[in-house]
Design a protein around this motif. Structure first.
Motif, PDB file in Angstrom:
ATOM      1  N   UNK A   1      40.231  40.744  42.009  1.00  0.00           N
ATOM      2  CA  UNK A   1      38.979  41.504  41.892  1.00  0.00           C
ATOM      3  C   UNK A   1      39.178  42.710  40.981  1.00  0.00           C
ATOM      4  N   UNK A   2      40.273  43.416  41.169  1.00  0.00           N
ATOM      5  CA  UNK A   2      40.533  44.602  40.343  1.00  0.00           C
ATOM      6  C   UNK A   2      40.686  44.220  38.872  1.00  0.00           C
ATOM      7  N   UNK A   3      41.471  43.183  38.599  1.00  0.00           N
ATOM      8  CA  UNK A   3      41.640  42.751  37.205  1.00  0.00           C
ATOM      9  C   UNK A   3      40.332  42.238  36.616  1.00  0.00           C
ATOM     10  N   UNK A   4      39.515  41.583  37.428  1.00  0.00           N
ATOM     11  CA  UNK A   4      38.205  41.132  36.960  1.00  0.00           C
ATOM     12  C   UNK A   4      37.306  42.303  36.589  1.00  0.00           C
ATOM     13  N   UNK A   5      37.301  43.336  37.434  1.00  0.00           N
ATOM     14  CA  UNK A   5      36.504  44.526  37.126  1.00  0.00           C
ATOM     15  C   UNK A   5      37.040  45.248  35.892  1.00  0.00           C
ATOM     16  N   UNK A   6      38.353  45.211  35.718  1.00  0.00           N
ATOM     17  CA  UNK A   6      38.942  45.822  34.518  1.00  0.00           C
ATOM     18  C   UNK A   6      38.515  45.106  33.235  1.00  0.00           C
ATOM     19  N   UNK A   7      38.148  43.825  33.345  1.00  0.00           N
ATOM     20  CA  UNK A   7      37.602  43.122  32.181  1.00  0.00           C
ATOM     21  C   UNK A   7      36.315  43.810  31.715  1.00  0.00           C
ATOM     22  N   UNK A   8      35.466  44.173  32.675  1.00  0.00           N
ATOM     23  CA  UNK A   8      34.223  44.877  32.331  1.00  0.00           C
ATOM     24  C   UNK A   8      34.528  46.247  31.751  1.00  0.00           C
TER      25      UNK A   8
ATOM     26  N   UNK B   1      42.158  40.771  19.017  1.00  0.00           N
ATOM     27  CA  UNK B   1      43.357  40.070  19.487  1.00  0.00           C
ATOM     28  C   UNK B   1      43.777  40.604  20.850  1.00  0.00           C
ATOM     29  N   UNK B   2      43.783  41.928  21.007  1.00  0.00           N
ATOM     30  CA  UNK B   2      44.133  42.531  22.297  1.00  0.00           C
ATOM     31  C   UNK B   2      43.221  42.011  23.396  1.00  0.00           C
ATOM     32  N   UNK B   3      41.906  42.037  23.149  1.00  0.00           N
ATOM     33  CA  UNK B   3      40.982  41.632  24.196  1.00  0.00           C
ATOM     34  C   UNK B   3      41.123  40.146  24.526  1.00  0.00           C
ATOM     35  N   UNK B   4      41.276  39.297  23.520  1.00  0.00           N
ATOM     36  CA  UNK B   4      41.416  37.865  23.781  1.00  0.00           C
ATOM     37  C   UNK B   4      42.693  37.559  24.564  1.00  0.00           C
ATOM     38  N   UNK B   5      43.770  38.250  24.218  1.00  0.00           N
ATOM     39  CA  UNK B   5      45.021  38.054  24.966  1.00  0.00           C
ATOM     40  C   UNK B   5      44.854  38.546  26.402  1.00  0.00           C
ATOM     41  N   UNK B   6      44.265  39.710  26.569  1.00  0.00           N
ATOM     42  CA  UNK B   6      44.033  40.279  27.898  1.00  0.00           C
ATOM     43  C   UNK B   6      43.164  39.340  28.730  1.00  0.00           C
TER      44      UNK B   6
ATOM     45  N   UNK C   1      42.634  34.885  32.881  1.00  0.00           N
ATOM     46  CA  UNK C   1      42.261  33.508  33.224  1.00  0.00           C
ATOM     47  C   UNK C   1      43.487  32.719  33.683  1.00  0.00           C
ATOM     48  N   UNK C   2      44.594  32.851  32.963  1.00  0.00           N
ATOM     49  CA  UNK C   2      45.815  32.132  33.340  1.00  0.00           C
ATOM     50  C   UNK C   2      46.351  32.589  34.696  1.00  0.00           C
ATOM     51  N   UNK C   3      46.286  33.885  34.955  1.00  0.00           N
ATOM     52  CA  UNK C   3      46.698  34.375  36.272  1.00  0.00           C
ATOM     53  C   UNK C   3      45.812  33.790  37.364  1.00  0.00           C
ATOM     54  N   UNK C   4      44.513  33.744  37.089  1.00  0.00           N
ATOM     55  CA  UNK C   4      43.588  33.170  38.065  1.00  0.00           C
ATOM     56  C   UNK C   4      43.842  31.695  38.303  1.00  0.00           C
ATOM     57  N   UNK C   5      44.248  31.000  37.267  1.00  0.00           N
ATOM     58  CA  UNK C   5      44.466  29.552  37.383  1.00  0.00           C
ATOM     59  C   UNK C   5      45.833  29.200  37.969  1.00  0.00           C
ATOM     60  N   UNK C   6      46.861  29.985  37.629  1.00  0.00           N
ATOM     61  CA  UNK C   6      48.218  29.578  37.993  1.00  0.00           C
ATOM     62  C   UNK C   6      48.976  30.552  38.898  1.00  0.00           C
ATOM     63  N   UNK C   7      48.467  31.737  39.111  1.00  0.00           N
ATOM     64  CA  UNK C   7      49.178  32.719  39.942  1.00  0.00           C
ATOM     65  C   UNK C   7      48.289  33.131  41.118  1.00  0.00           C
ATOM     66  N   UNK C   8      47.900  32.153  41.903  1.00  0.00           N
ATOM     67  CA  UNK C   8      46.972  32.390  43.022  1.00  0.00           C
ATOM     68  C   UNK C   8      47.504  33.449  43.985  1.00  0.00           C
ATOM     69  N   UNK C   9      48.765  33.341  44.352  1.00  0.00           N
ATOM     70  CA  UNK C   9      49.324  34.293  45.309  1.00  0.00           C
ATOM     71  C   UNK C   9      49.328  35.712  44.742  1.00  0.00           C
TER      72      UNK C   9
END
Length: 118
Positions: free
Chosen positions: A75-82, A43-48, A53-61
């Motif tokens: 980029x930092x949040x994407x790397x944190x996914x890994x 649940x934690x990982x799916x929410x994270x 994804x939502x930030x990437x889609x709706x919070x461009x700035x």
């Protein structure tokens, strides 16, 4: 020249023994421990991931906010996914080795001991 011997196979439990074991307290404890780890971490990982994804889609700035040079929050949040994936994998392996594997082996040994001999 030595003769190779086939490894001895342990007795195979019957279908009824498998069903009986699934209803046993030790098997229920094994399942319970697994679910108490897997469900919250999943649940934690799916929410994270959904937040990312939502930030990437709706919070461009927000995602385009520069942190260091040309490196932005996206980029930092994407790397944190890994990083999160590797940490969860490490934690699960550690948990399984410490909590699940000994219990599963005890169940297997019990079932093999109670299995009909061929």
């Amino acid at each position: 020249m030595s003769t190779a011997h086939a490894p001895a196979h342990p007795p195979t439990p019957t279908g009824d023994q498998f069903i009986e074991m699934q209803q046993s307290p030790q098997f229920q404890e094994l399942r319970s421990r697994l679910l108490r780890f897997v469900l919250p971490i999943s649940a934690f990982f799916l929410i994270w991931y959904a937040v990312y994804v939502l930030l990437g889609a709706f919070a461009h700035d927000f995602m385009a906010t520069k942190v260091i040079g040309e490196i932005n929050l996206g980029v930092i949040l994407g790397l944190l996914q890994f990083v999160t994936t590797f940490v969860i994998t490490w934690a699960y392996v550690r948990f399984a080795n410490r909590e699940l594997d000994p219990r599963a082996e005890a169940i297997r040994n019990q079932m093999e001991a109670e299995a009909p001999k061929a």
